[in-house]
Design a protein around this motif. Structure first.
Motif, PDB file in Angstrom:
ATOM      1  N   LYS A  87      56.078  33.883  36.983  1.00  0.00           N
ATOM      2  CA  LYS A  87      55.135  34.391  37.980  1.00  0.00           C
ATOM      3  C   LYS A  87      53.812  34.762  37.336  1.00  0.00           C
ATOM      4  N   GLY A  88      53.891  35.306  36.117  1.00  0.00           N
ATOM      5  CA  GLY A  88      52.685  35.747  35.419  1.00  0.00           C
ATOM      6  C   GLY A  88      51.719  34.634  35.112  1.00  0.00           C
ATOM      7  N   ILE A  89      52.215  33.407  34.993  1.00  0.00           N
ATOM      8  CA  ILE A  89      51.315  32.285  34.683  1.00  0.00           C
ATOM      9  C   ILE A  89      51.099  31.364  35.872  1.00  0.00           C
ATOM     10  N   THR A  90      51.673  31.673  36.999  1.00  0.00           N
ATOM     11  CA  THR A  90      51.496  30.807  38.167  1.00  0.00           C
ATOM     12  C   THR A  90      50.905  31.538  39.356  1.00  0.00           C
ATOM     13  N   ASP A  91      51.280  32.788  39.554  1.00  0.00           N
ATOM     14  CA  ASP A  91      50.835  33.519  40.730  1.00  0.00           C
ATOM     15  C   ASP A  91      49.691  34.463  40.391  1.00  0.00           C
ATOM     16  N   ASP A  92      48.742  34.564  41.260  1.00  0.00           N
ATOM     17  CA  ASP A  92      47.652  35.517  41.127  1.00  0.00           C
ATOM     18  C   ASP A  92      47.779  36.510  42.278  1.00  0.00           C
ATOM     19  N   PRO A  93      48.171  37.751  41.978  1.00  0.00           N
ATOM     20  CA  PRO A  93      48.347  38.731  43.051  1.00  0.00           C
ATOM     21  C   PRO A  93      47.037  39.104  43.735  1.00  0.00           C
ATOM     22  N   ASN A  94      45.891  38.838  43.060  1.00  0.00           N
ATOM     23  CA  ASN A  94      44.589  39.188  43.635  1.00  0.00           C
ATOM     24  C   ASN A  94      43.634  37.997  43.522  1.00  0.00           C
ATOM     25  N   PRO A  95      43.880  36.942  44.307  1.00  0.00           N
ATOM     26  CA  PRO A  95      43.067  35.727  44.167  1.00  0.00           C
ATOM     27  C   PRO A  95      41.597  35.911  44.530  1.00  0.00           C
ATOM     28  N   ASN A  96      41.279  36.964  45.267  1.00  0.00           N
ATOM     29  CA  ASN A  96      39.897  37.179  45.689  1.00  0.00           C
ATOM     30  C   ASN A  96      39.210  38.319  44.941  1.00  0.00           C
ATOM     31  N   THR A  97      39.857  38.835  43.893  1.00  0.00           N
ATOM     32  CA  THR A  97      39.259  39.885  43.073  1.00  0.00           C
ATOM     33  C   THR A  97      39.226  39.428  41.625  1.00  0.00           C
ATOM     34  N   LEU A  98      38.043  39.425  41.037  1.00  0.00           N
ATOM     35  CA  LEU A  98      37.865  38.994  39.654  1.00  0.00           C
ATOM     36  C   LEU A  98      37.535  40.217  38.801  1.00  0.00           C
ATOM     37  N   VAL A  99      38.408  40.509  37.829  1.00  0.00           N
ATOM     38  CA  VAL A  99      38.248  41.675  36.969  1.00  0.00           C
ATOM     39  C   VAL A  99      37.794  41.207  35.595  1.00  0.00           C
ATOM     40  N   ILE A 100      36.629  41.691  35.159  1.00  0.00           N
ATOM     41  CA  ILE A 100      36.032  41.245  33.903  1.00  0.00           C
ATOM     42  C   ILE A 100      35.738  42.437  33.005  1.00  0.00           C
ATOM     43  N   SER A 101      36.136  42.317  31.747  1.00  0.00           N
ATOM     44  CA  SER A 101      35.741  43.289  30.727  1.00  0.00           C
ATOM     45  C   SER A 101      34.657  42.626  29.883  1.00  0.00           C
ATOM     46  N   ALA A 102      33.512  43.287  29.754  1.00  0.00           N
ATOM     47  CA  ALA A 102      32.382  42.662  29.062  1.00  0.00           C
ATOM     48  C   ALA A 102      31.784  43.603  28.022  1.00  0.00           C
ATOM     49  N   VAL A 103      31.233  43.014  26.965  1.00  0.00           N
ATOM     50  CA  VAL A 103      30.518  43.786  25.944  1.00  0.00           C
ATOM     51  C   VAL A 103      29.493  44.678  26.635  1.00  0.00           C
ATOM     52  N   LEU A 104      29.484  45.941  26.257  1.00  0.00           N
ATOM     53  CA  LEU A 104      28.651  46.929  26.938  1.00  0.00           C
ATOM     54  C   LEU A 104      27.184  46.515  27.027  1.00  0.00           C
ATOM     55  N   SER A 105      26.592  46.152  25.898  1.00  0.00           N
ATOM     56  CA  SER A 105      25.161  45.814  25.881  1.00  0.00           C
ATOM     57  C   SER A 105      24.877  44.569  26.714  1.00  0.00           C
ATOM     58  N   PHE A 106      25.699  43.549  26.572  1.00  0.00           N
ATOM     59  CA  PHE A 106      25.505  42.307  27.323  1.00  0.00           C
ATOM     60  C   PHE A 106      25.700  42.552  28.810  1.00  0.00           C
ATOM     61  N   SER A 107      26.673  43.389  29.135  1.00  0.00           N
ATOM     62  CA  SER A 107      26.947  43.705  30.535  1.00  0.00           C
ATOM     63  C   SER A 107      25.762  44.411  31.171  1.00  0.00           C
ATOM     64  N   ASN A 108      25.263  45.439  30.490  1.00  0.00           N
ATOM     65  CA  ASN A 108      24.196  46.252  31.075  1.00  0.00           C
ATOM     66  C   ASN A 108      22.846  45.540  31.136  1.00  0.00           C
ATOM     67  N   ARG A 109      22.524  44.791  30.081  1.00  0.00           N
ATOM     68  CA  ARG A 109      21.183  44.213  30.000  1.00  0.00           C
ATOM     69  C   ARG A 109      21.083  42.811  30.577  1.00  0.00           C
ATOM     70  N   TRP A 110      22.198  42.096  30.648  1.00  0.00           N
ATOM     71  CA  TRP A 110      22.098  40.701  31.102  1.00  0.00           C
ATOM     72  C   TRP A 110      23.009  40.415  32.292  1.00  0.00           C
ATOM     73  N   LEU A 111      24.305  40.726  32.157  1.00  0.00           N
ATOM     74  CA  LEU A 111      25.274  40.281  33.164  1.00  0.00           C
ATOM     75  C   LEU A 111      25.086  40.955  34.517  1.00  0.00           C
ATOM     76  N   VAL A 112      25.112  42.273  34.531  1.00  0.00           N
ATOM     77  CA  VAL A 112      25.048  42.997  35.804  1.00  0.00           C
ATOM     78  C   VAL A 112      23.793  42.656  36.607  1.00  0.00           C
ATOM     79  N   PRO A 113      22.607  42.596  35.991  1.00  0.00           N
ATOM     80  CA  PRO A 113      21.424  42.257  36.786  1.00  0.00           C
ATOM     81  C   PRO A 113      21.468  40.870  37.420  1.00  0.00           C
ATOM     82  N   LYS A 114      22.306  39.985  36.907  1.00  0.00           N
ATOM     83  CA  LYS A 114      22.356  38.616  37.421  1.00  0.00           C
ATOM     84  C   LYS A 114      23.537  38.354  38.356  1.00  0.00           C
ATOM     85  N   LEU A 115      24.427  39.343  38.509  1.00  0.00           N
ATOM     86  CA  LEU A 115      25.644  39.109  39.281  1.00  0.00           C
ATOM     87  C   LEU A 115      25.383  38.855  40.762  1.00  0.00           C
ATOM     88  N   GLY A 116      24.225  39.271  41.243  1.00  0.00           N
ATOM     89  CA  GLY A 116      23.902  38.988  42.638  1.00  0.00           C
ATOM     90  C   GLY A 116      23.907  37.501  42.930  1.00  0.00           C
TER      91      GLY A 116
END
Length: 317
Positions: A87-116
């Motif tokens: 099940k862990g490699i076939t089923d996604d319990p949250n197909p419409n929610t994407l959870v991402i862990s990102a490097v703090l600096s890259f997240s704050n200065r680049w990723l978050v401003p572009k997520l729109g």
């Protein structure tokens, strides 16, 4: 000689599992979509292989023997564990929610401003971003993907290169008078050092370079967060070696400059990291496609910068 005993077939163990659960060969047969005779034969085969009776057979019902009860506990646990793994490699319990862990600096200065842009492109996907400097665990949580600065080797995980990182000295343009000798001015500008683990290899090389060219470097401010360093640079507090991916937009706007024509290839680059099967998930595929297109701007900006500054010298790390 091997001490491992040959296990009975999974087919016979599975028939035993459901027959033991329901205390009914008929019920097990219906669950497995086979005949009752087939279940009976599988259990008989299992008993012969083990040389043990697992059921007490009565006219209208069956009951587990003490050996059958003992075996059932282990068979049930084993199949439940197998099912969980599959099940862990076939089923996604949250197909419409994407959870991402990102490097703090890259997240704050680049990723978050572009997520729109990603949200406009994929309105049905909800995003959860967790800025972190550590490689988060994919065990027992709903994490889908990591964006990490590193060498790309993560045990048990797959990594995909997003872009290469380059380091260069950066400061606010107001600190430099272009009509005066640059080196003498740099000797008077405070140096902001990044104490993060990804930058420790940089400072000895820069110090060696500065000594060669008689440009003493004396650090007056030390920070462990690249985002804070960018803010310090923008507020005219000094000069620092920065990852191009974090400052290229500020450099394009003229808010930051590189006063000394040198750069270093970073030992660490930016990667997407996750268990291999996560990259097969539709939501991860969509995000991967989006971010790979977005980071092309970083590579393009770097190539253009080098073309515009042909006198740039690479300092080998």
């Amino acid at each position: 000689m091997s001490s491992h005993r040959v296990l009975p077939s999974l087919k016979s163990l599975q028939a035993f599992r459901y027959a033991a659960q329901m205390l009914s060969f008929k019920g097990a047969a219906e669950h497995l979509y086979v005949t009752q005779a087939a279940v009976s034969q599988q259990i008989k085969t299992l008993e012969q292989a083990l040389d043990i009776e697992l059921f007490e057979r009565h006219t209208r019902q069956v009951a587990l023997t003490s050996e059958g009860k003992y075996l059932y506990e282990y068979v049930e646990k084993a199949f439940a564990l197998l099912e969980e793994g599959v099940k862990g490699i076939t089923d996604d319990p949250n197909p419409n929610t994407l959870v991402i862990s990102a490097v703090l600096s890259f997240s704050n200065r680049w990723l978050v401003p572009k997520l729109g842009g990603f949200q406009a492109q994929e309105p049905d996907i909800n995003l959860r971003i967790s800025p972190s400097s550590r490689l988060a665990s994919f065990t027992d949580n709903d994490l889908d993907l990591c964006v990490r600065l590193g060498e790309g080797n993560y045990k048990g995980l797959q990594s995909t290169l997003l872009f290469e990182e380059f380091l260069l000295p950066v400061c606010h343009p107001s600190l430099i008078n272009a009509k005066q000798p640059i080196k003498k001015q740099l000797a008077k500008i405070p140096i902001i050092t990044d104490s993060g683990p990804d930058m420790k290899h940089v400072w000895p090389i820069l110090q060696q370079f500065s000594n060669t060219y008689n440009m003493p470097i004396n650090s007056q401010l030390q920070l462990s967060d690249s985002t804070a360093i960018v803010e310090a640079l923008l507020s005219r507090q000094g000069l620092s070696m920065m990852r191009f991916g974090l400052v290229y937009e500020q450099m394009e706007k003229g808010n930051l400059i590189c006063p000394l024509p040198i750069y270093m290839k970073s030992q660490y680059d930016m990667y997407l990291v996750a268990p291999a099967h996560h990259f097969k998930s539709p939501k991860v595929k969509k995000f991967k496609h989006w971010i790979e297109n977005e980071v092309k701007a970083i590579d393009l900006s770097w190539k253009e910068y080098l073309l515009q500054h042909p006198d740039f010298e690479e300092v080998k790390v």
